[in-house]
Design a protein around this motif. Sequence first.
Motif, PDB file in Angstrom:
ATOM      1  N   SER A  59      46.918  41.614  43.507  1.00 42.36           N
ATOM      2  CA  SER A  59      45.679  41.036  43.620  1.00 42.36           C
ATOM      3  C   SER A  59      44.627  42.164  43.150  1.00 42.36           C
ATOM      4  CB  SER A  59      45.336  40.145  44.636  1.00 42.36           C
ATOM      5  OG  SER A  59      43.949  39.730  44.565  1.00 42.36           O
ATOM      6  N   ALA A  60      43.371  41.850  42.488  1.00 43.04           N
ATOM      7  CA  ALA A  60      42.487  42.864  42.562  1.00 43.04           C
ATOM      8  C   ALA A  60      41.602  42.833  43.462  1.00 43.04           C
ATOM      9  CB  ALA A  60      41.476  42.311  41.216  1.00 43.04           C
ATOM     10  N   LEU A  61      41.675  41.813  44.551  1.00 38.84           N
ATOM     11  CA  LEU A  61      41.077  42.036  45.793  1.00 38.84           C
ATOM     12  C   LEU A  61      41.795  42.663  46.668  1.00 38.84           C
ATOM     13  CD1 LEU A  61      39.539  38.307  46.182  1.00 38.84           C
ATOM     14  CD2 LEU A  61      38.306  40.569  45.957  1.00 38.84           C
ATOM     15  N   VAL A  62      41.645  43.931  47.127  1.00 37.36           N
ATOM     16  CA  VAL A  62      42.527  44.847  48.016  1.00 37.36           C
ATOM     17  C   VAL A  62      42.101  45.010  49.201  1.00 37.36           C
ATOM     18  CG1 VAL A  62      44.110  46.762  47.739  1.00 37.36           C
ATOM     19  CG2 VAL A  62      43.153  45.806  45.633  1.00 37.36           C
ATOM     20  N   PRO A  63      42.542  44.822  50.680  1.00 37.87           N
ATOM     21  CA  PRO A  63      42.120  45.075  51.861  1.00 37.87           C
ATOM     22  C   PRO A  63      42.130  46.606  51.843  1.00 37.87           C
ATOM     23  CG  PRO A  63      43.674  43.341  51.944  1.00 37.87           C
ATOM     24  CD  PRO A  63      43.985  43.800  50.547  1.00 37.87           C
ATOM     25  N   TRP A  84      48.065  57.085  20.317  1.00 34.47           N
ATOM     26  CA  TRP A  84      47.647  56.300  21.596  1.00 34.47           C
ATOM     27  C   TRP A  84      46.549  55.166  21.259  1.00 34.47           C
ATOM     28  CZ3 TRP A  84      48.324  57.787  26.991  1.00 34.47           C
ATOM     29  CH2 TRP A  84      49.226  59.196  26.893  1.00 34.47           C
ATOM     30  N   SER A  85      46.697  54.160  22.171  1.00 33.47           N
ATOM     31  CA  SER A  85      46.047  52.993  21.865  1.00 33.47           C
ATOM     32  C   SER A  85      44.458  52.994  22.183  1.00 33.47           C
ATOM     33  CB  SER A  85      46.371  51.840  22.764  1.00 33.47           C
ATOM     34  OG  SER A  85      46.151  51.958  24.313  1.00 33.47           O
ATOM     35  N   ALA A  86      43.711  52.130  21.666  1.00 37.48           N
ATOM     36  CA  ALA A  86      42.377  51.696  22.238  1.00 37.48           C
ATOM     37  C   ALA A  86      42.380  51.746  23.744  1.00 37.48           C
ATOM     38  CB  ALA A  86      41.580  50.835  21.406  1.00 37.48           C
ATOM     39  N   LEU A  87      40.904  51.802  24.230  1.00 41.99           N
ATOM     40  CA  LEU A  87      40.894  51.602  25.858  1.00 41.99           C
ATOM     41  C   LEU A  87      41.177  50.077  26.070  1.00 41.99           C
ATOM     42  CD1 LEU A  87      37.801  53.772  26.796  1.00 41.99           C
ATOM     43  CD2 LEU A  87      40.111  53.770  27.657  1.00 41.99           C
ATOM     44  N   SER A  88      41.548  49.719  26.923  1.00 43.03           N
ATOM     45  CA  SER A  88      41.734  48.311  27.475  1.00 43.03           C
ATOM     46  C   SER A  88      40.267  47.570  27.984  1.00 43.03           C
ATOM     47  CB  SER A  88      42.742  48.071  28.523  1.00 43.03           C
ATOM     48  OG  SER A  88      42.207  48.659  29.727  1.00 43.03           O
ATOM     49  N   ASP A  89      40.227  46.366  28.054  1.00 41.26           N
ATOM     50  CA  ASP A  89      39.022  45.828  28.653  1.00 41.26           C
ATOM     51  C   ASP A  89      38.978  46.145  30.282  1.00 41.26           C
ATOM     52  OD1 ASP A  89      38.206  44.365  26.408  1.00 41.26           O
ATOM     53  OD2 ASP A  89      39.272  42.665  26.711  1.00 41.26           O
ATOM     54  N   PRO A  90      37.980  46.287  30.918  1.00 38.13           N
ATOM     55  CA  PRO A  90      37.895  46.656  32.306  1.00 38.13           C
ATOM     56  C   PRO A  90      38.581  45.784  33.152  1.00 38.13           C
ATOM     57  CG  PRO A  90      35.682  45.863  31.438  1.00 38.13           C
ATOM     58  CD  PRO A  90      36.545  45.861  30.135  1.00 38.13           C
ATOM     59  N   LEU A  91      39.000  46.235  34.158  1.00 41.48           N
ATOM     60  CA  LEU A  91      39.557  45.471  35.272  1.00 41.48           C
ATOM     61  C   LEU A  91      38.957  45.966  36.662  1.00 41.48           C
ATOM     62  CD1 LEU A  91      41.769  43.421  36.588  1.00 41.48           C
ATOM     63  CD2 LEU A  91      43.117  45.764  36.557  1.00 41.48           C
ATOM     64  N   ALA A  92      38.376  44.879  37.110  1.00 39.07           N
ATOM     65  CA  ALA A  92      37.667  45.256  38.514  1.00 39.07           C
ATOM     66  C   ALA A  92      38.645  45.494  39.655  1.00 39.07           C
ATOM     67  CB  ALA A  92      36.426  44.433  38.703  1.00 39.07           C
ATOM     68  N   ILE A  93      38.583  46.486  40.489  1.00 41.14           N
ATOM     69  CA  ILE A  93      39.279  46.625  41.475  1.00 41.14           C
ATOM     70  C   ILE A  93      38.338  46.408  42.671  1.00 41.14           C
ATOM     71  CG2 ILE A  93      40.960  47.946  43.109  1.00 41.14           C
ATOM     72  CD1 ILE A  93      42.216  46.944  40.631  1.00 41.14           C
ATOM     73  N   MET A  94      38.384  45.462  43.634  1.00 39.86           N
ATOM     74  CA  MET A  94      37.461  45.203  44.662  1.00 39.86           C
ATOM     75  C   MET A  94      38.188  45.450  46.201  1.00 39.86           C
ATOM     76  SD  MET A  94      35.820  41.734  43.373  1.00 39.86           S
ATOM     77  CE  MET A  94      35.173  41.541  41.834  1.00 39.86           C
ATOM     78  N   VAL A  95      37.590  46.292  46.879  1.00 42.13           N
ATOM     79  CA  VAL A  95      38.090  46.729  48.058  1.00 42.13           C
ATOM     80  C   VAL A  95      37.328  45.847  49.315  1.00 42.13           C
ATOM     81  CG1 VAL A  95      38.560  48.506  49.614  1.00 42.13           C
ATOM     82  CG2 VAL A  95      38.738  48.924  47.365  1.00 42.13           C
ATOM     83  N   THR A  96      38.215  45.352  50.005  1.00 41.20           N
ATOM     84  CA  THR A  96      37.364  44.489  50.914  1.00 41.20           C
ATOM     85  C   THR A  96      37.786  44.827  52.313  1.00 41.20           C
ATOM     86  OG1 THR A  96      39.531  43.194  51.392  1.00 41.20           O
ATOM     87  CG2 THR A  96      38.378  42.487  49.300  1.00 41.20           C
ATOM     88  N   GLY A  97      36.832  44.064  53.333  1.00 39.89           N
ATOM     89  CA  GLY A  97      37.083  44.543  54.782  1.00 39.89           C
ATOM     90  C   GLY A  97      36.230  45.588  55.312  1.00 39.89           C
ATOM     91  N   VAL A  98      35.047  46.018  54.320  1.00 38.91           N
ATOM     92  CA  VAL A  98      34.373  46.996  54.638  1.00 38.91           C
ATOM     93  C   VAL A  98      32.968  46.569  55.322  1.00 38.91           C
ATOM     94  CG1 VAL A  98      32.750  49.065  53.625  1.00 38.91           C
ATOM     95  CG2 VAL A  98      34.954  48.304  52.680  1.00 38.91           C
ATOM     96  N   HIS A  99      32.424  45.643  55.070  1.00 34.75           N
ATOM     97  CA  HIS A  99      31.348  45.082  55.528  1.00 34.75           C
ATOM     98  C   HIS A  99      31.596  43.681  56.542  1.00 34.75           C
ATOM     99  CE1 HIS A  99      28.987  47.374  53.058  1.00 34.75           C
ATOM    100  NE2 HIS A  99      29.453  46.839  51.823  1.00 34.75           N
ATOM    101  N   ARG A 100      30.786  43.326  57.554  1.00 33.26           N
ATOM    102  CA  ARG A 100      31.087  42.087  58.194  1.00 33.26           C
ATOM    103  C   ARG A 100      31.194  40.780  57.328  1.00 33.26           C
ATOM    104  NH1 ARG A 100      27.490  43.136  61.527  1.00 33.26           N
ATOM    105  NH2 ARG A 100      25.640  41.361  60.856  1.00 33.26           N
ATOM    106  N   LYS A 101      32.149  40.046  57.840  1.00 37.70           N
ATOM    107  CA  LYS A 101      32.535  38.917  57.044  1.00 37.70           C
ATOM    108  C   LYS A 101      31.185  37.963  57.119  1.00 37.70           C
ATOM    109  CE  LYS A 101      34.448  35.984  60.636  1.00 37.70           C
ATOM    110  NZ  LYS A 101      35.766  35.360  61.183  1.00 37.70           N
ATOM    111  N   PRO A 102      30.887  37.016  55.738  1.00 37.91           N
ATOM    112  CA  PRO A 102      30.048  36.436  55.769  1.00 37.91           C
ATOM    113  C   PRO A 102      30.544  34.739  56.176  1.00 37.91           C
ATOM    114  CG  PRO A 102      30.838  36.735  53.670  1.00 37.91           C
ATOM    115  CD  PRO A 102      31.512  37.451  54.593  1.00 37.91           C
ATOM    116  N   SER A 103      29.681  33.994  55.987  1.00 36.20           N
ATOM    117  CA  SER A 103      29.912  32.606  56.300  1.00 36.20           C
ATOM    118  C   SER A 103      30.202  31.490  55.094  1.00 36.20           C
ATOM    119  CB  SER A 103      29.280  31.806  57.601  1.00 36.20           C
ATOM    120  OG  SER A 103      28.849  32.313  58.624  1.00 36.20           O
TER     121      SER A 103
END
Length: 252
Positions: free
Chosen positions: A36-40, A109-128
């Motif tokens: 997953s792109a959401l990574v603890p 070599w190929s062209a650059l791919s579209d961007p892929l967001a990697i999100m690192v989770t668990g850094v701030h306090r959880k919301p509701s």
Amino acid sequence: MSLMVVSVVCVGFFLVQRTCPYTGGQDKTFLSVQPSALVPQGGHVTLRCYYRRGFNNFTNFTLYKDDRSHVPIFHNRIFQQSFLMGPVTPADAGTYRCRGSYPHSPTEWSALSDPLAIMVTGVHRKPSLLALPGPLVKSGETVTLQCSSDIVFEHFFLHSEVTFEKPLHLVGELHGGGSQANYSINSTTSDLEETFRCYGSVTHSPYVLSAPSDPLDIVITGRLPSGPCHPRRNLQMLRFFPYRTLPVVRPE
């Protein structure tokens, strides 16, 4: 000089001087992430670079982190098949692209791919995360999913494994010393019967996320499930096809 050495030297010249030929192939390039792109924070993910609509992965590829320079995150380093990233830290959060060399032509070599967001989770306090007016939603009604926090988050990300292919970005608004964001969904146009979570982040590091909110389960009432063997559907069928009691024949 082997083809591998030539390709490494060529990539180096392209990145620094942009003088290397045979770049920007015609095949669409894709960068994928598993699981997953959401990574603890402290977790691991695997990145792969593909071409031809994602059916073929490049044998050799380089990775770029979007900072407007398009310089690879590892100078002159070529990855084979895949790249295992981790244990991730907040510094790894961001958008990535890849460029691969074709097996039939290692110096192209190929062209650059579209961007892929990697999100690192668990850094701030959880919301509701709340459902308004409630998590039990009648078929055809609209439900509002509200992410909120006592932290001023400029960004919220709403996530589910079914409804959203990737986390849905919501703009946070100031509210009562903290922040919140709302997202309304109509149960007639979306399959809401699933589990949602939300995350928060701040403007200067939008891909460094909070811990996930507690899971929120949405249940749709007043409609029959689609499965033919669901108990509720079977009970409804019994109203039209009631059981009939056969007469008891007693021996004389």
